[in-house]
Write an enzyme that holds these catalytic residues in place. Structure first.
Site, PDB file in Angstrom:
ATOM      1  N   ASP A 282       4.604   0.856  11.922  1.00  0.00           N
ATOM      2  CA  ASP A 282       3.420   0.202  11.344  1.00  0.00           C
ATOM      3  C   ASP A 282       3.296  -1.266  11.745  1.00  0.00           C
ATOM      4  O   ASP A 282       2.319  -1.919  11.382  1.00  0.00           O
ATOM      5  CB  ASP A 282       3.459   0.308   9.809  1.00  0.00           C
ATOM      6  CG  ASP A 282       3.005   1.671   9.317  1.00  0.00           C
ATOM      7  OD1 ASP A 282       2.639   2.512  10.157  1.00  0.00           O
ATOM      8  OD2 ASP A 282       3.022   1.894   8.096  1.00  0.00           O
TER       9      ASP A 282
ATOM     10  N   LYS B  86       0.836  -1.217   0.000  1.00  0.00           N
ATOM     11  CA  LYS B  86       0.000   0.000   0.000  1.00  0.00           C
ATOM     12  C   LYS B  86       0.862   1.254   0.000  1.00  0.00           C
ATOM     13  O   LYS B  86       0.662   2.157  -0.805  1.00  0.00           O
ATOM     14  CB  LYS B  86      -0.906   0.003   1.240  1.00  0.00           C
ATOM     15  CG  LYS B  86      -1.630   1.323   1.452  1.00  0.00           C
ATOM     16  CD  LYS B  86      -2.511   1.306   2.676  1.00  0.00           C
ATOM     17  CE  LYS B  86      -1.815   1.620   3.965  1.00  0.00           C
ATOM     18  NZ  LYS B  86      -1.592   3.053   4.215  1.00  0.00           N
ATOM     19  N   ASN B  87       1.812   1.322   0.922  1.00  0.00           N
ATOM     20  CA  ASN B  87       2.564   2.569   1.064  1.00  0.00           C
ATOM     21  C   ASN B  87       3.488   2.844  -0.117  1.00  0.00           C
ATOM     22  O   ASN B  87       3.814   4.003  -0.386  1.00  0.00           O
ATOM     23  CB  ASN B  87       3.346   2.588   2.380  1.00  0.00           C
ATOM     24  CG  ASN B  87       2.435   2.854   3.571  1.00  0.00           C
ATOM     25  OD1 ASN B  87       1.254   3.140   3.405  1.00  0.00           O
ATOM     26  ND2 ASN B  87       2.986   2.746   4.775  1.00  0.00           N
TER      27      ASN B  87
ATOM     28  N   ARG C  77      -8.764  -0.349   4.144  1.00  0.00           N
ATOM     29  CA  ARG C  77      -7.802   0.622   3.619  1.00  0.00           C
ATOM     30  C   ARG C  77      -6.447  -0.026   3.356  1.00  0.00           C
ATOM     31  O   ARG C  77      -5.695   0.454   2.509  1.00  0.00           O
ATOM     32  CB  ARG C  77      -7.583   1.764   4.635  1.00  0.00           C
ATOM     33  CG  ARG C  77      -8.706   2.776   4.713  1.00  0.00           C
ATOM     34  CD  ARG C  77      -8.299   3.915   5.637  1.00  0.00           C
ATOM     35  NE  ARG C  77      -6.912   4.263   5.400  1.00  0.00           N
ATOM     36  CZ  ARG C  77      -5.999   4.444   6.352  1.00  0.00           C
ATOM     37  NH1 ARG C  77      -6.331   4.355   7.615  1.00  0.00           N
ATOM     38  NH2 ARG C  77      -4.758   4.748   6.049  1.00  0.00           N
TER      39      ARG C  77
ATOM     40  N   CYS D  68      -5.142  13.570  12.709  1.00  0.00           N
ATOM     41  CA  CYS D  68      -5.235  12.168  12.338  1.00  0.00           C
ATOM     42  C   CYS D  68      -5.184  11.365  13.616  1.00  0.00           C
ATOM     43  O   CYS D  68      -4.601  11.794  14.606  1.00  0.00           O
ATOM     44  CB  CYS D  68      -4.087  11.855  11.402  1.00  0.00           C
ATOM     45  SG  CYS D  68      -3.300  10.303  11.635  1.00  0.00           S
TER      46      CYS D  68
ATOM     47  N   ARG E 284       0.055  14.962  12.835  1.00  0.00           N
ATOM     48  CA  ARG E 284       1.000  14.653  11.757  1.00  0.00           C
ATOM     49  C   ARG E 284       1.187  15.875  10.864  1.00  0.00           C
ATOM     50  O   ARG E 284       0.473  16.082   9.895  1.00  0.00           O
ATOM     51  CB  ARG E 284       0.515  13.445  10.954  1.00  0.00           C
ATOM     52  CG  ARG E 284       0.510  12.190  11.788  1.00  0.00           C
ATOM     53  CD  ARG E 284      -0.144  11.037  11.089  1.00  0.00           C
ATOM     54  NE  ARG E 284       0.689  10.404  10.078  1.00  0.00           N
ATOM     55  CZ  ARG E 284       0.301   9.344   9.385  1.00  0.00           C
ATOM     56  NH1 ARG E 284      -0.887   8.818   9.595  1.00  0.00           N
ATOM     57  NH2 ARG E 284       1.100   8.801   8.483  1.00  0.00           N
TER      58      ARG E 284
HETATM   59  C1  UD1 Z   1       4.503   6.989   6.333  1.00  0.00           C
HETATM   60  C2  UD1 Z   1       3.576   5.826   6.141  1.00  0.00           C
HETATM   61  C3  UD1 Z   1       3.004   5.389   7.463  1.00  0.00           C
HETATM   62  C4  UD1 Z   1       4.126   5.108   8.454  1.00  0.00           C
HETATM   63  C5  UD1 Z   1       5.092   6.287   8.543  1.00  0.00           C
HETATM   64  C6  UD1 Z   1       6.327   6.007   9.381  1.00  0.00           C
HETATM   65  C7  UD1 Z   1       2.655   6.153   3.917  1.00  0.00           C
HETATM   66  C8  UD1 Z   1       1.458   6.487   3.092  1.00  0.00           C
HETATM   67  N1  UD1 Z   1       2.505   6.225   5.249  1.00  0.00           N
HETATM   68  O1  UD1 Z   1       3.726   8.051   6.863  1.00  0.00           O
HETATM   69  O2  UD1 Z   1       2.227   4.216   7.236  1.00  0.00           O
HETATM   70  O3  UD1 Z   1       3.558   4.892   9.728  1.00  0.00           O
HETATM   71  O4  UD1 Z   1       5.550   6.633   7.226  1.00  0.00           O
HETATM   72  O5  UD1 Z   1       7.003   4.904   8.896  1.00  0.00           O
HETATM   73  O6  UD1 Z   1       3.700   5.795   3.403  1.00  0.00           O
HETATM   74  N2  UD1 Z   1       6.813  14.670  10.663  1.00  0.00           N
HETATM   75  C9  UD1 Z   1       6.945  16.003  10.932  1.00  0.00           C
HETATM   76  N3  UD1 Z   1       6.772  16.892   9.901  1.00  0.00           N
HETATM   77  C10 UD1 Z   1       6.473  16.486   8.629  1.00  0.00           C
HETATM   78  C11 UD1 Z   1       6.353  15.102   8.366  1.00  0.00           C
HETATM   79  C12 UD1 Z   1       6.536  14.214   9.412  1.00  0.00           C
HETATM   80  O7  UD1 Z   1       7.216  16.408  12.055  1.00  0.00           O
HETATM   81  O8  UD1 Z   1       6.337  17.333   7.752  1.00  0.00           O
HETATM   82  C13 UD1 Z   1       7.009  13.683  11.762  1.00  0.00           C
HETATM   83  C14 UD1 Z   1       5.735  12.881  12.035  1.00  0.00           C
HETATM   84  O9  UD1 Z   1       4.861  13.548  12.899  1.00  0.00           O
HETATM   85  C15 UD1 Z   1       6.306  11.624  12.641  1.00  0.00           C
HETATM   86  C16 UD1 Z   1       7.631  11.448  11.891  1.00  0.00           C
HETATM   87  O10 UD1 Z   1       7.937  12.725  11.339  1.00  0.00           O
HETATM   88  O11 UD1 Z   1       6.573  11.812  14.001  1.00  0.00           O
HETATM   89  C17 UD1 Z   1       7.607  10.415  10.794  1.00  0.00           C
HETATM   90  O12 UD1 Z   1       6.510  10.650   9.929  1.00  0.00           O
HETATM   91  P1  UD1 Z   1       6.580  10.296   8.373  1.00  0.00           P
HETATM   92  O13 UD1 Z   1       7.709   9.366   8.125  1.00  0.00           O
HETATM   93  O14 UD1 Z   1       6.512  11.546   7.596  1.00  0.00           O
HETATM   94  O15 UD1 Z   1       5.223   9.509   8.147  1.00  0.00           O
HETATM   95  P2  UD1 Z   1       4.295   9.535   6.871  1.00  0.00           P
HETATM   96  O16 UD1 Z   1       5.100   9.749   5.637  1.00  0.00           O
HETATM   97  O17 UD1 Z   1       3.129  10.429   7.128  1.00  0.00           O
END
Ligand code: UD1
Length: 427
Positions: free
Chosen positions: A313, A22-23, A405, A123, A128
């Site tokens: 995850d 999925k991701n 999902r 979320c 996030r």
């Molecule tokens: C992706 C995955 C999700 C997984 C996560 C961590 C997809 C669609 N989703 O989510 O399933 O749980 O990686 O492996 O691929 N953060 C910030 N600012 C930002 C972005 C992130 O502070 O702009 C923080 C987040 O709050 C979190 C950390 O960084 O604490 C990691 O998040 P991130 O790796 O970005 O997760 P996603 O890409 O949303």
């Protein structure tokens, strides 16, 4: 609303085909925006999130056709074609339902020189933010403004110049957005402390197949030499390491053994190690990965971390397994601040879990008992299914849309290995 009813206590045995990830799919789909030629994705999982993303792409004027898959097959083949993009706006209605919609920002900016994307909002698993997505795109030369809940990004005339960005925190999504923006930049970009999850490697590999020039694939330092245009490609989505890990926990908690067909051992090392530490046998075999419960489950201590660490995850599913281990396990969630929604529900099934801040102590119990449960996110829902498979009596998991999902035809796959699971219409 549908629910799933599980009659627990049946030992799982047999083979489960692992679906496309999925991701990975959610970052490969928006790459269709980067070219006017067709992009064909094979092994795309049949999931509500993929349907949602397809809908979003259609809204931009991207045509999507699904070919050659029979209803009984797992996975699909989708061709996306964007000769002309008719809108560069991702509205709140779509982004709110699916946070991954933010991943159109980078490619849309690269192709159209502008993008307007709704802020995703809160979320269930925590706050996030998308600040890192925006900072990385700014470093590549984008101008960003916020208005009325939307992010508006502009590239200067002539396109993004490219630039250097060092992520203060490892972010999967922000790395993906920056990569997709940088591939069509006029100059060179470098990304440091980039995420290096296998899904990022999959994205890089596909971008390279489309003509992109990326160095450092699989490392946390990526260099991207922008090219004037990308061409179409046909690409097979990687197998889903989280789905595979989830079924590994499901088999192990029932004292069973399964072969996870198509699972890639080398992409799941942290999960493999955690399962082995918990007393589960995990081996690479020709078809994928073989998992077998051997003797009693053992307590472990573990923290989630960016890849190659233990994936956030997988935390909820592993926790379900550890509920039946001998001794007390200590799990620490370092990625998301609110990812223990499954804990009260597992406790309602007879588990003994205490949480303090980001740490959960799982005191092993002798058995779990079936109950009516529900969870507020995808992986938490799966942890309840896993617990239900081992519980005495019947478990009903509500809010099935979370599972839809991210788990392709869950009940069919579980039935393949002897679980008694049924989907019924509920309230
Ligand atoms: C992706 C995955 C999700 C997984 C996560 C961590 C997809 C669609 N989703 O989510 O399933 O749980 O990686 O492996 O691929 N953060 C910030 N600012 C930002 C972005 C992130 O502070 O702009 C923080 C987040 O709050 C979190 C950390 O960084 O604490 C990691 O998040 P991130 O790796 O970005 O997760 P996603 O890409 O949303």
């Amino acid at each position: 609303m549908d629910k799933i009813i599980i009659e627990g206590g049946r030992r799982l045995s047999g083979s489960i085909p692992v679906s496309g990830a999925k991701n990975a799919a959610l970052t490969l789909l928006p790459c269709a925006l980067l070219t006017d030629e067709p992009l064909t994705l094979r092994n795309l999982p049949r999931l509500a999130d993929i349907d949602g993303f397809q809908h979003l792409m259609n809204q931009f004027g991207v045509s999507t056709t699904i070919a050659g898959s029979r209803p009984e097959d797992f996975g699909r083949v989708m061709t996306l074609e964007a000769p002309r993009i008719t809108s560069s706006v991702a509205p709140y209605e779509l982004v709110r339902k699916m946070r991954a919609s933010i991943l159109v920002l980078g490619p849309m900016l690269a192709r159209m020189g502008e993008a307007t994307v709704s802020l995703p909002g809160g979320c269930a698993i925590g706050n996030r933010p998308i600040d890192l997505h925006l900072k990385a795109l700014e470093a590549l030369g984008a101008e960003i403004e916020m208005a009325a809940g939307y992010v508006r990004a502009h590239a200067p005339d002539g396109g993004l110049p490219g630039g250097r960005y060092s992520f203060p925190v490892v972010s999967v999504g922000a790395t993906e957005n920056a990569l997709m923006a940088a591939v069509l930049a006029t100059g060179r970009s470098s990304l440091h402390n980039a995420a290096r999850e296998p899904e990022i490697v999959d994205l890089c590999n596909m971008l390279v197949a489309m003509g992109a020039q990326i160095e450092g694939i699989g490392t946390s330092d990526l260099t991207i030499h922008g090219v004037p245009r990308l061409h179409g490609a046909t690409y097979r989505v990687m197998s889903d390491r989280i789905e595979a890990g989830s079924y590994a926990c499901a088999a192990a908690i029932t004292g069973g053994e399964v072969t996870l067909e198509g699972a890639k051992f080398e992409e799941m090392e942290a999960t493999v190690q955690a399962l082995r530490d918990a007393g589960v046998s995990v081996e690479a075999v020709a078809k994928g990965i073989h998992v077998a419960a051997e003797g009693p489950l053992k307590a472990i201590t573990l923290s989630t971390a960016p890849y190659p660490g233990f994936a956030t995850d997988m935390q909820a599913q592993l926790m379900a397994l550890l509920c039946l281990a001998e001794g007390s396990s200590v799990l620490t969630e370092t990625i998301f601040e609110n990812r223990y929604m499954h804990v009260p529900e597992l406790n309602r099934m007879g588990a003994h879990i205490e949480t303090k801040g980001r740490t959960a102590v799982v005191h092993g119990v002798k058995h779990l008992t079936g109950a009516e449960v529900m969870a507020t996110d995808l992986r938490a829902s799966m942890s309840l299914v896993i617990a239900g498979l081992a519980a005495q009596g019947e478990t009903q998991v509500h809010r099935l849309y979370h599972l839809d999902r991210g788990y392709e035809r869950l009940e069919e796959k579980l039935a393949l290995v002897g679980a008694r699971v049924e989907r019924v219409g509920g309230d």
